[in-house]
Scaffold this motif. Structure first.
Motif, PDB file in Angstrom:
ATOM      1  N   PHE A 164      51.530  30.186  40.935  1.00 56.71           N
ATOM      2  CA  PHE A 164      51.219  31.430  40.233  1.00 56.71           C
ATOM      3  C   PHE A 164      51.511  32.643  41.108  1.00 56.71           C
ATOM      4  O   PHE A 164      50.997  32.746  42.228  1.00 56.71           O
ATOM      5  N   GLU A 165      52.287  33.585  40.570  1.00 58.41           N
ATOM      6  CA  GLU A 165      52.386  34.882  41.241  1.00 58.41           C
ATOM      7  C   GLU A 165      51.023  35.562  41.142  1.00 58.41           C
ATOM      8  O   GLU A 165      50.164  35.165  40.339  1.00 58.41           O
ATOM      9  N   ASP A 166      50.818  36.586  41.945  1.00 53.98           N
ATOM     10  CA  ASP A 166      49.491  37.192  42.059  1.00 53.98           C
ATOM     11  C   ASP A 166      48.925  37.655  40.718  1.00 53.98           C
ATOM     12  O   ASP A 166      47.732  37.468  40.434  1.00 53.98           O
ATOM     13  N   ARG A 167      49.754  38.251  39.873  1.00 58.36           N
ATOM     14  CA  ARG A 167      49.253  38.779  38.595  1.00 58.36           C
ATOM     15  C   ARG A 167      48.681  37.656  37.717  1.00 58.36           C
ATOM     16  O   ARG A 167      47.603  37.797  37.136  1.00 58.36           O
ATOM     17  N   ILE A 168      49.406  36.535  37.644  1.00 55.85           N
ATOM     18  CA  ILE A 168      48.945  35.411  36.826  1.00 55.85           C
ATOM     19  C   ILE A 168      47.735  34.748  37.479  1.00 55.85           C
ATOM     20  O   ILE A 168      46.799  34.303  36.791  1.00 55.85           O
ATOM     21  N   LEU A 188      42.011  33.474  36.971  1.00 50.86           N
ATOM     22  CA  LEU A 188      40.655  33.526  37.517  1.00 50.86           C
ATOM     23  C   LEU A 188      39.694  34.243  36.579  1.00 50.86           C
ATOM     24  O   LEU A 188      38.553  33.817  36.379  1.00 50.86           O
ATOM     25  N   LYS A 189      40.142  35.337  36.002  1.00 53.09           N
ATOM     26  CA  LYS A 189      39.296  36.067  35.054  1.00 53.09           C
ATOM     27  C   LYS A 189      38.940  35.175  33.859  1.00 53.09           C
ATOM     28  O   LYS A 189      37.811  35.191  33.367  1.00 53.09           O
ATOM     29  N   ASN A 240      34.953  32.914  32.120  1.00 52.71           N
ATOM     30  CA  ASN A 240      34.421  32.789  30.759  1.00 52.71           C
ATOM     31  C   ASN A 240      34.041  31.362  30.393  1.00 52.71           C
ATOM     32  O   ASN A 240      33.308  31.142  29.433  1.00 52.71           O
ATOM     33  N   PHE A 241      34.554  30.390  31.147  1.00 48.64           N
ATOM     34  CA  PHE A 241      34.278  28.992  30.845  1.00 48.64           C
ATOM     35  C   PHE A 241      33.002  28.482  31.511  1.00 48.64           C
ATOM     36  O   PHE A 241      32.560  27.360  31.242  1.00 48.64           O
ATOM     37  N   LEU A 242      32.434  29.269  32.410  1.00 49.30           N
ATOM     38  CA  LEU A 242      31.340  28.768  33.245  1.00 49.30           C
ATOM     39  C   LEU A 242      29.962  28.989  32.633  1.00 49.30           C
ATOM     40  O   LEU A 242      29.690  30.016  32.005  1.00 49.30           O
ATOM     41  N   LEU A 271      40.926  35.659  49.176  1.00 48.02           N
ATOM     42  CA  LEU A 271      39.742  36.494  49.015  1.00 48.02           C
ATOM     43  C   LEU A 271      40.084  37.783  48.269  1.00 48.02           C
ATOM     44  O   LEU A 271      39.371  38.192  47.333  1.00 48.02           O
ATOM     45  N   SER A 272      41.182  38.418  48.632  1.00 49.24           N
ATOM     46  CA  SER A 272      41.603  39.656  47.989  1.00 49.24           C
ATOM     47  C   SER A 272      41.903  39.443  46.512  1.00 49.24           C
ATOM     48  O   SER A 272      41.514  40.257  45.662  1.00 49.24           O
ATOM     49  N   LEU A 273      42.576  38.355  46.181  1.00 48.66           N
ATOM     50  CA  LEU A 273      42.917  38.076  44.789  1.00 48.66           C
ATOM     51  C   LEU A 273      41.657  37.852  43.956  1.00 48.66           C
ATOM     52  O   LEU A 273      41.554  38.338  42.824  1.00 48.66           O
ATOM     53  N   ALA A 274      40.700  37.123  44.510  1.00 49.00           N
ATOM     54  CA  ALA A 274      39.454  36.880  43.780  1.00 49.00           C
ATOM     55  C   ALA A 274      38.687  38.184  43.557  1.00 49.00           C
ATOM     56  O   ALA A 274      38.114  38.401  42.476  1.00 49.00           O
ATOM     57  N   MET A 275      38.679  39.042  44.549  1.00 46.14           N
ATOM     58  CA  MET A 275      37.991  40.324  44.392  1.00 46.14           C
ATOM     59  C   MET A 275      38.712  41.206  43.365  1.00 46.14           C
ATOM     60  O   MET A 275      38.076  41.923  42.587  1.00 46.14           O
ATOM     61  N   ASN A 276      40.042  41.122  43.320  1.00 41.89           N
ATOM     62  CA  ASN A 276      40.791  41.857  42.310  1.00 41.89           C
ATOM     63  C   ASN A 276      40.531  41.313  40.908  1.00 41.89           C
ATOM     64  O   ASN A 276      40.739  42.027  39.916  1.00 41.89           O
TER      65      ASN A 276
END
Length: 302
Positions: free
Chosen positions: A218-222, A227-228, A232-234, A272-277
């Motif tokens: 996955f590229e960063d955008r995907i 992750l977003k 919703n599944f949790l 970490l940065s991607l998750a925070m984004n």
């Protein structure tokens, strides 16, 4: 002349291209050759690879080699993509060619850090699920479930399989067909969904969302979009666990040159940065790894 043509090891005074040609077409790859090939790969990994070097090496891959080795399977991509369920299962089971001249190539493949890390990933998942099941029944969403051999082994080790209910989301119908047969003993506990995860929806809520090898592509955008969606599944208090190859992958040159297999490698800081984004807080996130440190695992507590 390319750096590969000039590169001579100290242990075997052989031009590397000739050495590789012998290994491909004459004597096969022997255990005594592994160190020589490792040195060539190390040199490839530390230099920008000229296109003529790539072309010279790729020209050695004849049809017989491509049809009878794991490296050849990776290059042919019979299911249309890298890292398909079949090659992952061959890694899990340490499959080796029955042809003597190619047995050594597959054996060498399995000694590389990346395949070892994939097998470690299976162990990581089994240990993770065993810990979850200590606390009672678990609902699992397994994203890009592939061959599901890791999941099958979780159930095999589970005293009461009914304690674990699993939904597997997998885009490749061939992978689902394979996994359903492999996991047939547990078909009351496992449901397979032939869907792209970005188009998958469910009224169910899960204790854990696991995705072992999808985010490497996955590229960063995907990555952020997925992750977003996982959030919703949790259930409240649920956990997301994402695998991603680290930038510390000594097998990178080998995978790309001998397997036409390209991943997006990431550092712990990038994960970490991607998750925070994606909207998660730093205190929710932890980064772990398997013993080699080649495969990272990002845990997000929700």
């Amino acid at each position: 002349m390319s750096f590969l043509s000039n590169f001579l090891t100290t242990s075997v005074k052989t031009e590397p291209l000739s050495f590789l040609k012998n290994c491909f077409h004459q004597k096969g790859l022997k255990k005594s050759d592994y160190a020589q090939l490792e040195k060539i790969l190390l040199e490839l990994n530390s230099n920008a690879m000229p296109s003529e070097t790539m072309d010279s090496i790729r020209s050695l891959f004849n049809e017989k080699f491509l049809s009878n080795t794991i490296q050849g399977f990776a290059i042919r991509k019979p299911f249309g993509y890298s890292g398909d369920f079949k090659i992952i299962d061959m890694i899990y089971t340490e499959h080796k060619s029955e042809l003597p001249e190619y047995y050594g190539w597959d054996d060498f493949f399995h000694t590389q850090p990346a395949p070892i890390a994939v097998r470690n990933r299976k162990t990581y998942f089994k240990n993770l699920m065993a810990d979850k099941l200590k606390n009672g029944p678990v609902r699992l969403l397994n994203v890009a479930s592939g061959p599901a051999r890791d999941l099958c082994e979780v159930y095999m080790n589970c005293a009461d399989p009914a304690m674990l209910q699993t939904d597997c989301v997998e885009l490749d119908p061939h992978a689902i067909e394979f996994a359903e047969k492999l996991c047939s003993k547990y078909n009351r506990q496992i449901r397979f969904h032939n869907k792209n995860i970005l188009r998958f929806s469910s009224e169910e809520k899960f204790d854990i969302v696991w995705s072992a090898g999808l985010f490497d592509y996955f590229e960063d955008r995907i990555f952020i979009l997925a992750l977003k969606k996982f959030r919703n599944f949790l259930k409240p208090g649920g956990e997301i666990v994402i695998g991603n190859f680290s930038q510390n992958n000594p097998s990178k040159a080998y995978m790309e040159l001998f397997g036409d297999w390209f991943l997006i490698h990431r550092s712990p800081e990038q994960l970490l940065s991607l998750a925070m984004n994606a909207g998660f807080k730093e205190e929710q996130i932890s980064i772990k790894k398997e013993p080699l440190g080649v495969n990272l695992f990002m845990h997000i507590q929700c």
